[in-house]
Write a protein that holds these residues in place. Sequence first.
Motif, PDB file in Angstrom:
ATOM      1  N   ASN A  34     -17.286   8.514  11.015  1.00  0.00           N
ATOM      2  CA  ASN A  34     -16.118   8.243  10.199  1.00  0.00           C
ATOM      3  C   ASN A  34     -16.333   8.188   8.546  1.00  0.00           C
ATOM      4  O   ASN A  34     -15.373   8.128   7.752  1.00  0.00           O
ATOM      5  CB  ASN A  34     -15.337   6.793  10.496  1.00  0.00           C
ATOM      6  CG  ASN A  34     -16.233   5.740  10.113  1.00  0.00           C
ATOM      7  OD1 ASN A  34     -17.303   6.002  10.321  1.00  0.00           O
ATOM      8  ND2 ASN A  34     -15.559   4.466   9.632  1.00  0.00           N
ATOM      9  N   GLU A  35     -17.653   8.636   8.381  1.00  0.00           N
ATOM     10  CA  GLU A  35     -18.051   8.834   7.162  1.00  0.00           C
ATOM     11  C   GLU A  35     -18.061  10.198   6.485  1.00  0.00           C
ATOM     12  O   GLU A  35     -18.124  11.198   7.203  1.00  0.00           O
ATOM     13  CB  GLU A  35     -19.408   8.151   6.684  1.00  0.00           C
ATOM     14  CG  GLU A  35     -19.524   6.729   7.205  1.00  0.00           C
ATOM     15  CD  GLU A  35     -20.800   5.889   6.985  1.00  0.00           C
ATOM     16  OE1 GLU A  35     -21.015   5.110   6.051  1.00  0.00           O
ATOM     17  OE2 GLU A  35     -21.782   6.341   7.862  1.00  0.00           O
ATOM     18  N   SER A  84     -22.664  21.392  -4.917  1.00  0.00           N
ATOM     19  CA  SER A  84     -22.336  20.133  -4.047  1.00  0.00           C
ATOM     20  C   SER A  84     -21.177  20.475  -3.048  1.00  0.00           C
ATOM     21  O   SER A  84     -19.906  21.124  -3.600  1.00  0.00           O
ATOM     22  CB  SER A  84     -21.998  18.888  -4.997  1.00  0.00           C
ATOM     23  OG  SER A  84     -22.980  18.681  -5.927  1.00  0.00           O
ATOM     24  N   TYR A  85     -21.110  19.990  -1.637  1.00  0.00           N
ATOM     25  CA  TYR A  85     -20.272  20.050  -0.900  1.00  0.00           C
ATOM     26  C   TYR A  85     -20.079  18.845  -0.116  1.00  0.00           C
ATOM     27  O   TYR A  85     -21.137  17.859  -0.054  1.00  0.00           O
ATOM     28  CB  TYR A  85     -20.767  21.018   0.320  1.00  0.00           C
ATOM     29  CG  TYR A  85     -20.627  22.570   0.025  1.00  0.00           C
ATOM     30  CD1 TYR A  85     -19.792  23.178   0.231  1.00  0.00           C
ATOM     31  CD2 TYR A  85     -21.981  23.029  -0.650  1.00  0.00           C
ATOM     32  CE1 TYR A  85     -19.637  24.600  -0.170  1.00  0.00           C
ATOM     33  CE2 TYR A  85     -21.909  24.466  -1.180  1.00  0.00           C
ATOM     34  CZ  TYR A  85     -20.738  25.171  -0.809  1.00  0.00           C
ATOM     35  OH  TYR A  85     -20.768  26.630  -1.223  1.00  0.00           O
ATOM     36  N   PHE A  86     -18.865  18.431   0.113  1.00  0.00           N
ATOM     37  CA  PHE A  86     -18.599  17.194   0.813  1.00  0.00           C
ATOM     38  C   PHE A  86     -18.101  17.809   2.406  1.00  0.00           C
ATOM     39  O   PHE A  86     -17.179  18.457   2.406  1.00  0.00           O
ATOM     40  CB  PHE A  86     -17.663  16.416   0.084  1.00  0.00           C
ATOM     41  CG  PHE A  86     -18.149  16.209  -1.245  1.00  0.00           C
ATOM     42  CD1 PHE A  86     -18.721  14.981  -1.655  1.00  0.00           C
ATOM     43  CD2 PHE A  86     -17.605  16.987  -2.442  1.00  0.00           C
ATOM     44  CE1 PHE A  86     -19.164  14.641  -2.779  1.00  0.00           C
ATOM     45  CE2 PHE A  86     -18.163  16.832  -3.599  1.00  0.00           C
ATOM     46  CZ  PHE A  86     -18.855  15.598  -3.729  1.00  0.00           C
ATOM     47  N   LEU A  87     -18.775  16.889   3.272  1.00  0.00           N
ATOM     48  CA  LEU A  87     -18.460  17.312   4.640  1.00  0.00           C
ATOM     49  C   LEU A  87     -17.917  16.151   5.505  1.00  0.00           C
ATOM     50  O   LEU A  87     -18.394  15.008   5.409  1.00  0.00           O
ATOM     51  CB  LEU A  87     -19.879  17.824   5.381  1.00  0.00           C
ATOM     52  CG  LEU A  87     -20.573  19.123   4.542  1.00  0.00           C
ATOM     53  CD1 LEU A  87     -21.876  19.246   5.309  1.00  0.00           C
ATOM     54  CD2 LEU A  87     -19.791  20.260   4.430  1.00  0.00           C
ATOM     55  N   GLN A  88     -17.277  16.544   6.542  1.00  0.00           N
ATOM     56  CA  GLN A  88     -16.746  15.512   7.387  1.00  0.00           C
ATOM     57  C   GLN A  88     -17.176  15.811   8.709  1.00  0.00           C
ATOM     58  O   GLN A  88     -17.049  16.961   9.233  1.00  0.00           O
ATOM     59  CB  GLN A  88     -15.145  15.388   7.444  1.00  0.00           C
ATOM     60  CG  GLN A  88     -14.554  14.752   8.367  1.00  0.00           C
ATOM     61  CD  GLN A  88     -15.054  13.045   8.373  1.00  0.00           C
ATOM     62  OE1 GLN A  88     -14.466  12.657   7.046  1.00  0.00           O
ATOM     63  NE2 GLN A  88     -15.259  12.359   8.902  1.00  0.00           N
ATOM     64  N   PRO A  89     -17.914  15.028   9.643  1.00  0.00           N
ATOM     65  CA  PRO A  89     -18.484  15.310  10.636  1.00  0.00           C
ATOM     66  C   PRO A  89     -17.356  15.576  11.967  1.00  0.00           C
ATOM     67  O   PRO A  89     -16.375  14.828  11.780  1.00  0.00           O
ATOM     68  CB  PRO A  89     -19.341  14.133  11.145  1.00  0.00           C
ATOM     69  CG  PRO A  89     -19.487  13.382   9.872  1.00  0.00           C
ATOM     70  CD  PRO A  89     -18.153  13.571   9.221  1.00  0.00           C
ATOM     71  N   ALA A 123     -18.046   0.184   9.944  1.00  0.00           N
ATOM     72  CA  ALA A 123     -17.046  -0.543   9.366  1.00  0.00           C
ATOM     73  C   ALA A 123     -17.335  -0.071   7.307  1.00  0.00           C
ATOM     74  O   ALA A 123     -18.411  -0.606   7.191  1.00  0.00           O
ATOM     75  CB  ALA A 123     -17.040  -1.745   9.325  1.00  0.00           C
ATOM     76  N   GLU A 124     -16.830   0.561   6.988  1.00  0.00           N
ATOM     77  CA  GLU A 124     -17.040   1.396   5.578  1.00  0.00           C
ATOM     78  C   GLU A 124     -16.176   0.673   4.690  1.00  0.00           C
ATOM     79  O   GLU A 124     -14.878   0.646   4.721  1.00  0.00           O
ATOM     80  CB  GLU A 124     -17.062   2.845   5.526  1.00  0.00           C
ATOM     81  CG  GLU A 124     -17.342   3.320   4.287  1.00  0.00           C
ATOM     82  CD  GLU A 124     -17.512   4.686   4.670  1.00  0.00           C
ATOM     83  OE1 GLU A 124     -18.010   5.600   3.792  1.00  0.00           O
ATOM     84  OE2 GLU A 124     -16.809   5.409   5.620  1.00  0.00           O
ATOM     85  N   SER A 243     -10.574   6.061  14.568  1.00  0.00           N
ATOM     86  CA  SER A 243     -10.942   5.731  13.003  1.00  0.00           C
ATOM     87  C   SER A 243      -9.885   6.503  12.165  1.00  0.00           C
ATOM     88  O   SER A 243      -9.452   7.807  12.938  1.00  0.00           O
ATOM     89  CB  SER A 243     -12.363   6.321  12.733  1.00  0.00           C
ATOM     90  OG  SER A 243     -13.446   5.637  13.561  1.00  0.00           O
ATOM     91  N   LEU A 244      -9.629   6.054  11.008  1.00  0.00           N
ATOM     92  CA  LEU A 244      -8.483   6.521  10.329  1.00  0.00           C
ATOM     93  C   LEU A 244      -9.274   6.884   8.951  1.00  0.00           C
ATOM     94  O   LEU A 244     -10.002   5.773   8.433  1.00  0.00           O
ATOM     95  CB  LEU A 244      -7.203   5.703  10.177  1.00  0.00           C
ATOM     96  CG  LEU A 244      -6.513   5.458  11.708  1.00  0.00           C
ATOM     97  CD1 LEU A 244      -5.362   4.602  11.437  1.00  0.00           C
ATOM     98  CD2 LEU A 244      -6.262   6.932  12.450  1.00  0.00           C
ATOM     99  N   ASP A 245      -8.620   7.668   8.189  1.00  0.00           N
ATOM    100  CA  ASP A 245      -8.583   8.057   6.889  1.00  0.00           C
ATOM    101  C   ASP A 245      -7.313   7.422   6.026  1.00  0.00           C
ATOM    102  O   ASP A 245      -6.491   8.528   6.250  1.00  0.00           O
ATOM    103  CB  ASP A 245      -9.098   9.349   6.352  1.00  0.00           C
ATOM    104  CG  ASP A 245      -9.481   9.492   4.987  1.00  0.00           C
ATOM    105  OD1 ASP A 245      -9.359   8.551   4.081  1.00  0.00           O
ATOM    106  OD2 ASP A 245      -9.813  10.513   4.332  1.00  0.00           O
TER     107      ASP A 245
END
Length: 594
Positions: A34-35, A84-89, A123-124, A243-245
């Motif tokens: 979820n990160e 720079s790249y931002f990735l979601q697993p 838990a973030e 898990s939710l955003d």
Amino acid sequence: MKKLLFVITVLFHVSLFAQTQFVASVSKSSLGINERLRVDFAMNEDGDNFSPPSFEGFRIVGGPNQSVSYSWVNGRKSFEKTYSYFLQPLKKGTFVIKQATIEINGQVYKTSPLKVTVGNAVAEERDPYEQYNPYNQPQRQQVPVTAGKDGVHLVAEISNSNPYLNEPITVVYKIYVSHRSGVGGWRELASPKYSNFWSQNIDVKQLQVQEGSFNGEPYRYAILRKTVLYPQKSGKLEIEPLSLDVEVEVPSGQVDFFGRPIMKMGNKKVSAGSKVINVKPLPEAGKPEDFSGAVGDFTFQVLPSKTELKAGESLDLKVVVSGKGNLKLFTLPKPIVPASLEMYDPAHKENVQTPLTGMTGSISDTYTIIPQSKGQYPIKPLIFTYFDLSTKSYKTVTSQEITINVLDGVEGPTVAENTNKKQVTSSATFAFIKSKTQLVSQDKTDFLGSGMFYGLLMAPFLIIPAIVAFRRKKEEMDADVTGNRIKLSNKLAKKYLSEAQKQLANKEPFYIALERALHNFLKAKLHIETSEMSKDKITQLLLDKRADTETVNQFISLVESCEFARYAPSTSTSIQNDYNLAVSIISDLEKQMA
């Protein structure tokens, strides 16, 4: 000359300190599913034709963001450019960020691969990279959500964390929102997985906001999902988290003209956390031998459509279990009828609903029976055993004996005794059994000079040419490597299909044998090995062989479902249906590719 050597030496050292660098770095090497992950590709000289890697196992949710910086320190120029790249697993596992490339001063540079491990959701409290707005929504300002101020929590409520095997439990997922915050929406990052459970989701048609409390404070909450689970294995079983955003409305720390706080939208990732269910095995003490896994509260009936009929007419015998429990997860007892009654395979029917409390309804097997001759034929009582959760004990229900009275037709076998002899009287189909034997002598002829004697005498002269021809044929067959491989694959396909038929009562060995049969069928027909098999390649080769598109799709679907079905609950009816479907598809492909 000395000055020239000094200048060359200085230039050489400057060139050493001014080497071109192109490196990749990640914000963390281990993260939860979820990160988010930030990947930077930095260079100390400007370049062209930047090519990023494919980011296998991740989805790009932001970027590429480009930054350039210049600096002068003690008269020395410093340059740095970063993508720079931002990735979601997308799933858990260990992944490699492959090489990126760029061209600097006519030379191609590559970064080193980086290994990243994705684990369970964590838990973030905040995402330090939200300021980069990875959703490409510049019209809405994103702000980090800090702990204790957003008031958004995701909870999984388990009805029973210590159930019996096949006892229903419920999982209800609720999102709690503080009165100080608001929620604009959410998207699912990771779905819960129920390994070793039979699961049934219950539709939540409309979200309803209700008042409640969380940790003793007043909160609003809504139910997002309801799931009914039946554990299929005893011991400790883990339920992976949802898990939710969540898009959250929080105070920005500023106030308007009237002193009211100015709200801004931010994002927070919330997880229900993994849950461990400790499943108790059913007690061994008092377990009947005929127990087939039924758990709940049931009634059992055996109902004939009629008990009087003529020979050649048919009747229906219905075996019914109704009530509350794991109705789809056990098999019904099978009636045993006399040989004079011809019984056909049953028609299985399920009328089952699954509310939050568990399965309710009925299942039935209906057998068609046709008597062959006149007489009275008893059908023995059927026994059904189940584990009653209310009393924590096994209960056995026995049906009544049913007598089928065939009024018209040929007489069935009866026994008539006489003081002088015993004989069996029956219809004209059978003759009387003779009580005395009349022996007749047979004429004997000498073997020497007979037809068999001369036949055996000449046999070697006829057999030798046949043996020579056979050996030549065998050598040709042995030399045909491809043909032998095809024949072996054909033989293995038939062998494993036969093995699957023998294992219809055992789910996992059945699907292993069925999958091997399908693979060997492909090897025989398409001349490929298992390592070369892929969905697209199999589909293309079958279509090239003039196979029907619908049949090919059915074959691919069956192959894909074999692995899943080995770990998912299945009834004997569904296993039989899969076997029949495999035989039908293989037969159709044989005809279409002939």
